[in-house]
Scaffold this motif. Structure first.
Motif, short mmCIF file in Angstrom:
data_model
loop_
_atom_site.label_atom_id
_atom_site.label_comp_id
_atom_site.label_asym_id
_atom_site.label_seq_id
_atom_site.Cartn_x
_atom_site.Cartn_y
_atom_site.Cartn_z
N GLU A 1 0.83 -1.20 0.00
CA GLU A 1 0.00 0.00 0.00
C GLU A 1 0.86 1.25 0.00
O GLU A 1 0.41 2.32 -0.38
CB GLU A 1 -0.92 -0.02 1.23
CG GLU A 1 -1.93 -1.14 1.12
CD GLU A 1 -2.59 -1.44 2.44
OE1 GLU A 1 -3.78 -1.12 2.58
OE2 GLU A 1 -1.91 -2.00 3.34
N ASP A 2 2.12 1.12 0.43
CA ASP A 2 3.06 2.24 0.34
C ASP A 2 3.85 2.03 -0.95
O ASP A 2 4.87 1.35 -0.99
CB ASP A 2 3.99 2.24 1.56
CG ASP A 2 4.88 3.48 1.58
OD1 ASP A 2 5.01 4.14 0.51
OD2 ASP A 2 5.46 3.77 2.64
N ARG A 3 3.32 2.64 -2.02
CA ARG A 3 3.88 2.39 -3.35
C ARG A 3 5.13 3.20 -3.64
O ARG A 3 5.78 3.01 -4.66
CB ARG A 3 2.82 2.70 -4.41
CG ARG A 3 1.61 1.77 -4.33
CD ARG A 3 0.46 2.25 -5.20
NE ARG A 3 -0.04 3.57 -4.82
CZ ARG A 3 -0.89 3.79 -3.80
NH1 ARG A 3 -1.34 2.80 -3.06
NH2 ARG A 3 -1.28 5.01 -3.52
N ARG A 4 5.50 4.12 -2.72
CA ARG A 4 6.68 4.96 -2.96
C ARG A 4 7.92 4.10 -3.10
O ARG A 4 8.85 4.46 -3.80
CB ARG A 4 6.84 5.95 -1.79
CG ARG A 4 5.71 6.97 -1.72
CD ARG A 4 5.80 7.80 -0.46
NE ARG A 4 5.63 6.99 0.75
CZ ARG A 4 5.70 7.46 1.98
NH1 ARG A 4 5.97 8.74 2.18
NH2 ARG A 4 5.51 6.68 3.02
N MET A 5 7.94 2.94 -2.43
CA MET A 5 9.15 2.11 -2.46
C MET A 5 9.44 1.57 -3.86
O MET A 5 10.55 1.21 -4.16
CB MET A 5 9.04 0.96 -1.45
CG MET A 5 8.02 -0.09 -1.79
SD MET A 5 8.07 -1.46 -0.59
CE MET A 5 7.10 -0.82 0.77
N TYR A 6 8.42 1.55 -4.73
CA TYR A 6 8.64 1.04 -6.08
C TYR A 6 9.42 2.03 -6.96
O TYR A 6 9.84 1.68 -8.05
CB TYR A 6 7.30 0.73 -6.76
CG TYR A 6 6.48 -0.34 -6.08
CD1 TYR A 6 7.08 -1.47 -5.53
CD2 TYR A 6 5.09 -0.22 -6.00
CE1 TYR A 6 6.31 -2.44 -4.91
CE2 TYR A 6 4.32 -1.20 -5.38
CZ TYR A 6 4.94 -2.31 -4.84
OH TYR A 6 4.18 -3.27 -4.24
N HIS A 7 9.54 3.26 -6.49
CA HIS A 7 10.19 4.28 -7.32
C HIS A 7 11.66 4.51 -6.96
O HIS A 7 12.33 5.29 -7.61
CB HIS A 7 9.42 5.61 -7.21
CG HIS A 7 8.00 5.48 -7.62
ND1 HIS A 7 7.61 5.20 -8.91
CD2 HIS A 7 6.84 5.55 -6.89
CE1 HIS A 7 6.29 5.12 -8.98
NE2 HIS A 7 5.80 5.32 -7.76
N THR A 8 12.13 3.87 -5.88
CA THR A 8 13.47 4.18 -5.39
C THR A 8 14.56 3.60 -6.29
O THR A 8 15.53 4.27 -6.63
CB THR A 8 13.64 3.63 -3.96
OG1 THR A 8 12.56 4.11 -3.17
CG2 THR A 8 14.95 4.10 -3.36
N ALA A 9 14.38 2.34 -6.67
CA ALA A 9 15.48 1.66 -7.38
C ALA A 9 15.63 2.15 -8.82
O ALA A 9 16.75 2.24 -9.33
CB ALA A 9 15.23 0.15 -7.37
N GLU A 10 14.50 2.47 -9.46
CA GLU A 10 14.53 2.67 -10.91
C GLU A 10 15.58 3.67 -11.40
O GLU A 10 16.37 3.33 -12.29
CB GLU A 10 13.13 3.06 -11.40
CG GLU A 10 13.06 3.14 -12.91
CD GLU A 10 11.66 3.50 -13.42
OE1 GLU A 10 10.68 3.26 -12.69
OE2 GLU A 10 11.58 4.02 -14.54
N PRO A 11 15.63 4.90 -10.84
CA PRO A 11 16.63 5.83 -11.38
C PRO A 11 18.07 5.35 -11.18
O PRO A 11 18.92 5.55 -12.05
CB PRO A 11 16.36 7.14 -10.63
CG PRO A 11 15.45 6.79 -9.50
CD PRO A 11 14.76 5.53 -9.83
N VAL A 12 18.33 4.70 -10.04
CA VAL A 12 19.69 4.20 -9.80
C VAL A 12 20.00 3.08 -10.81
O VAL A 12 21.08 3.03 -11.40
CB VAL A 12 19.83 3.67 -8.35
CG1 VAL A 12 21.22 3.08 -8.13
CG2 VAL A 12 19.56 4.79 -7.35
N TYR A 13 19.03 2.19 -11.02
CA TYR A 13 19.25 1.06 -11.93
C TYR A 13 19.43 1.54 -13.37
O TYR A 13 20.23 0.99 -14.13
CB TYR A 13 18.07 0.08 -11.85
CG TYR A 13 18.23 -0.95 -10.76
CD1 TYR A 13 18.46 -0.59 -9.44
CD2 TYR A 13 18.13 -2.31 -11.04
CE1 TYR A 13 18.58 -1.53 -8.44
CE2 TYR A 13 18.25 -3.27 -10.04
CZ TYR A 13 18.48 -2.87 -8.74
OH TYR A 13 18.61 -3.82 -7.76
N ARG A 14 18.68 2.56 -13.77
CA ARG A 14 18.82 3.06 -15.14
C ARG A 14 20.20 3.67 -15.34
O ARG A 14 20.85 3.46 -16.36
CB ARG A 14 17.72 4.07 -15.46
CG ARG A 14 16.38 3.40 -15.67
CD ARG A 14 15.31 4.36 -16.17
NE ARG A 14 14.10 3.62 -16.47
CZ ARG A 14 13.88 2.96 -17.62
NH1 ARG A 14 14.81 2.99 -18.57
NH2 ARG A 14 12.78 2.29 -17.82
#
Ligand SMILES: [Zn+2]
Length: 764
Positions: free
Chosen positions: A372-385
């Protein structure tokens, strides 16, 4: 496409892409050889970005595989860790007593995920968790479970802890591994808690009694006693058994799934943690193809920089050509833990970036498949890209460092014993923190690898490395005889590798200082008390070398006699330093320079009593020497490393970095000027240098979590150029900003305007 076909297709596709070049036939033949070797590189050497949705027992009812497949794509994830079996199975297992996860309901969740990943070209580590079981299993095989001395089973919560010496590990787990390989063909296996009961609990089950008797002719020890040979043997025996399990599981998975179907367990980034779980890091790295690092969060005392250091330490054992994916929590982990709440993004991001700087591969980690806390889905993406775009600079590189900081797991065990934090880890942290603060690149070096690895160093540091073998001592001596510098602190080399006291420092001839009272060396109670207490003591800096006296005079100061030693630079306006530790007498050889002496404790309260009762002693706190034809040696009996690790007083850090620069004869290949706490990691690839600058400057630096990032800059960077780097061309791979490099006398000089979280400088 079934998984095997899919893998064959992926291999062929990789070969086709690489081979899709226009080549003459002879060149093509030569190229074919190269292509063959590139495509032969196994999956565990080329999977650079990882992810894990740690499946909870309710997840079979709500796991949206389609959504997660998109998440793998968004984050450029190449490998995933999927719960398979062990405590519970996420597939319909036929292995007796291998219990299905609570809400599995006949679903083959592991199989579906494994298939989906393979469809997407993503490799799969089947995750096991193999050290406990539910009651029905215990009732079926009570002799497979760990027992206390009274014959009662060891439990955690409702579950029973399986014994590493029982058929649970010899037969049950291998049967599960074989079943999973045969049915699903995952690329490999990892295991969360493979090493069983920790050091603090002794198992007295029949299997353990029998096997220990066979090995040692002794009964299992009654309790902890580090001075008892049987207890020491029990420690060693436990380490050896975990290595047997490592080997057995690898034999099992490779026999069933082929030579690349590895079993990788999981390991910690903390040496004390490895000790407590009987995981011999040096031996494990000697046999591992990669290390799955379960080291998810920072703690306040060791900081983000601990992650970069963990990467360097493990690569030092494993080699820099292998990978170390690290589980990085996207949820609020550590203190406090909230499994399903997002970790503040700046905190998660900094942990990832410092790890990447130290050579770790990112591995996002969520607990549960629905949040329900969907903010955690946005943390990795910029670092991984960013990682994907610049991956060529992030692997297959050699670190450049001027300083080697020496460690061994045996020192943590047998010198640290039950107080490894105060005796081993704090001195280590103080030294490494002083190095990071001074922007001096360093590498952890295992005491058994000094001869092999120390060639590149100007200096070795022994941070209270109390327990050393004769062989390790001889390696240090050879290093100094060849001209290397040495900084040794506290009780370094005073004990042998089992923690038994020697009558004098094994390196006394280099320190040119000797134990005055051998009874002190064996006094464990004194050692622990001194390491844990902070008392109102001082160090008096050598008065003979004072150059001037400002402020009121007492009329009793000795005359000014000359220049102060360079290691005391910055302390011109003080004759004393705050200390906090306790020192005993030493015999110092003639000709040594004693630059600091001990001032014993005097009252703090009430203020009227706060004056030195004994302003001067001849108890040495710092001794300097230069070996004829060899290196410079600083011996620091005063535990300023431990003090700095604990108290963070700048005087202690500054004196440590002065000593390091002096003993290294200033042969340090990097200088970074500008305000802030910046963790610098320097690497070489053919024809270029790669420098990570990780900005640790924050309101949350020593108090997690970081709420916001604060930029630093400008930074003035100077780097010594190796022969194959011209050093004139520069790229900044985070800001994308342009910068110019100028070269003088083999050094490249660069100005970097600003760094928010990190910068990656590539110099060619
Ligand atoms: Zn046992």
């Amino acid at each position: 496409m079934n998984p095997t076909t899919r893998r064959t297709f992926l291999k062929q596709a990789a070969t086709a892409t690489l081979a899709g070049l226009s080549l003459s036939s002879k060149a093509a033949e030569r190229k074919d050889l190269k292509v063959a070797s590139a495509s032969a590189r196994p999956w565990y050497r080329r999977t650079l970005r990882w992810g894990q949705t740690n499946i909870t027992e309710i997840d079979p009812t709500r796991y949206d595989i389609g959504w997660w497949r998109k998440h793998w794509k968004r984050t450029q994830t190449q490998g995933i860790v999927v719960n398979a079996g062990g405590i519970v199975a996420y597939y319909p297992s036929r292995v007796p007593l291998h219990r299905q996860a609570q809400r599995l309901g006949g679903r083959d969740l592991f199989g579906e995920l494994c298939h989906a990943a393979h469809e997407d070209g993503v490799v799969v580590f089947a995750r096991m968790d193999s050290n406990r079981a539910h009651e029905e299993f215990y009732l079926a095989h009570p002799d497979w479970f760990a027992m206390d001395a009274a014959g009662k089973p060891h439990k955690t919560g409702e579950m029973f802890i399986s014994c590493v010496n029982s058929p649970y590990y010899d037969d049950h787990i291998p049967a599960i591994l074989r079943e999973i390989v045969e049915r699903y063909h995952p690329e490999g296996f990892t295991d969360n808690s493979w090493s069983g009961l920790g050091r603090d609990t002794i198992c007295y089950c029949g299997n353990c009694r029998k096997k220990f008797q066979e090995r040692s002719g002794e009964d299992i020890p009654h309790g902890k006693n580090w001075n008892d040979p049987a207890y020491r043997e029990w420690i060693r025996w436990n380490y050896d058994r975990r290595l047997e399990i490592w080997d057995l599981n690898n034999r099992t998975t490779k026999a069933a799934g082929g030579p690349d179907c590895i079993w990788a367990g999981m390991n910690s980034g903390s040496i004390a943690g490895q000790c407590e779980r009987f995981r011999d890091y040096k031996e494990i790295c000697g046999r591992a193809d990669l290390i799955m690092l379960d080291h998810q969060v920072r703690n306040d005392s060791s900081g983000f920089q601990h992650n970069g250091e963990a990467g360097k330490l493990i690569h030092g054992l494993l080699g820099w050509d292998r990978l170390i994916p690290e589980s990085m929590a996207m949820y609020q982990a550590g203190k406090p833990t909230f499994r399903v709440a997002s970790k503040p993004a700046p905190e998660a991001r900094m942990w990832m970036l410092d790890g990447i700087a130290g050579g770790l591969q990112p591995w996002w980690h969520h607990v549960g498949a629905y949040h329900e806390d969907r903010r955690m889905y946005h943390t990795a993406e910029p670092v991984y890209r960013w990682h994907k775009d610049h991956e060529e600079f992030l692997v297959n590189r050699q670190p450049i460092a001027s300083v080697g900081v020496v460690w061994s797991q045996q020192n943590t065990d047998f010198f640290g014993r039950d107080d490894a934090d105060a005796l081993v880890e704090l001195p280590w942290r103080g030294v490494t923190q002083a190095l990071i603060r001074a922007r001096i690149p360093y590498l952890p070096v295992h005491a058994d690898h000094i001869d092999r690895d120390a060639g590149q160093f100007s200096l070795l540091v022994l941070p209270n490395l109390g327990a050393m073998s004769d062989v390790q001592v001889a390696s240090v001596r050879r290093f100094v005889e060849r001209g290397g510098g040495l900084l040794a602190t506290g009780e370094s080399s005073l004990l042998d590798e089992w923690g038994d006291p020697r009558s004098d420092f094994a390196l006394a001839d280099l320190f040119r200082a000797h134990v005055a009272d051998p009874r002190r060396a064996g006094d464990e109670a004194r050692r622990k008390k001194n390491a844990n207490d902070t008392v109102h003591t001082y160090l008096r800096l050598s008065p003979e070398q004072r150059t001037r006296v400002d402020g009121p005079q007492t009329g009793t100061e000795p005359p000014v006699t000359g220049e102060r030693h360079e290691v005391l630079r910055g302390f011109e306006e003080t004759d004393i330093l705050p200390f906090g530790g306790v020192l005993g007498p030493l015999r110092v050889d003639a000709g040594s320079q004693v630059l600091a002496t001990f001032v014993p404790a005097f009252p703090i309260y009430p203020p009227e009593t706060a004056w030195m009762r004994e302003p001067k002693t001849d108890v040495p706190g710092l001794i300097l020497n230069t070996i004829a034809g060899g290196g410079r040696i600083a011996f620091l009996p005063a535990d300023l490393d431990r003090r700095f690790g604990r108290d963070n007083l700048p005087d202690h850090g500054n004196l440590l970095s002065n000593l390091i620069r002096w003993a290294a004869k200033d042969a340090i290949s990097l200088a970074v000027e500008g305000a802030g706490l910046i963790d610098c990691h320097l690497y070489h690839q053919p024809g270029r240098l790669i420098l990570h600058l990780v900005n640790l400057t924050s309101a949350g630096t020593w108090r997690q979590p970081v709420h916001e990032l604060i930029p630093v800059g400008p930074l003035h960077v100077r780097i010594k150029l190796p022969a194959d780097v011209r050093g004139k061309s520069l790229r900044l791979l985070v800001s994308g900003r342009k910068a110019a490099a100028s070269v003088t006398h083999g050094w490249s000089r660069v100005e970097i305007k600003s760094v928010l979280d990190h910068e990656l400088v590539v110099l060619t």
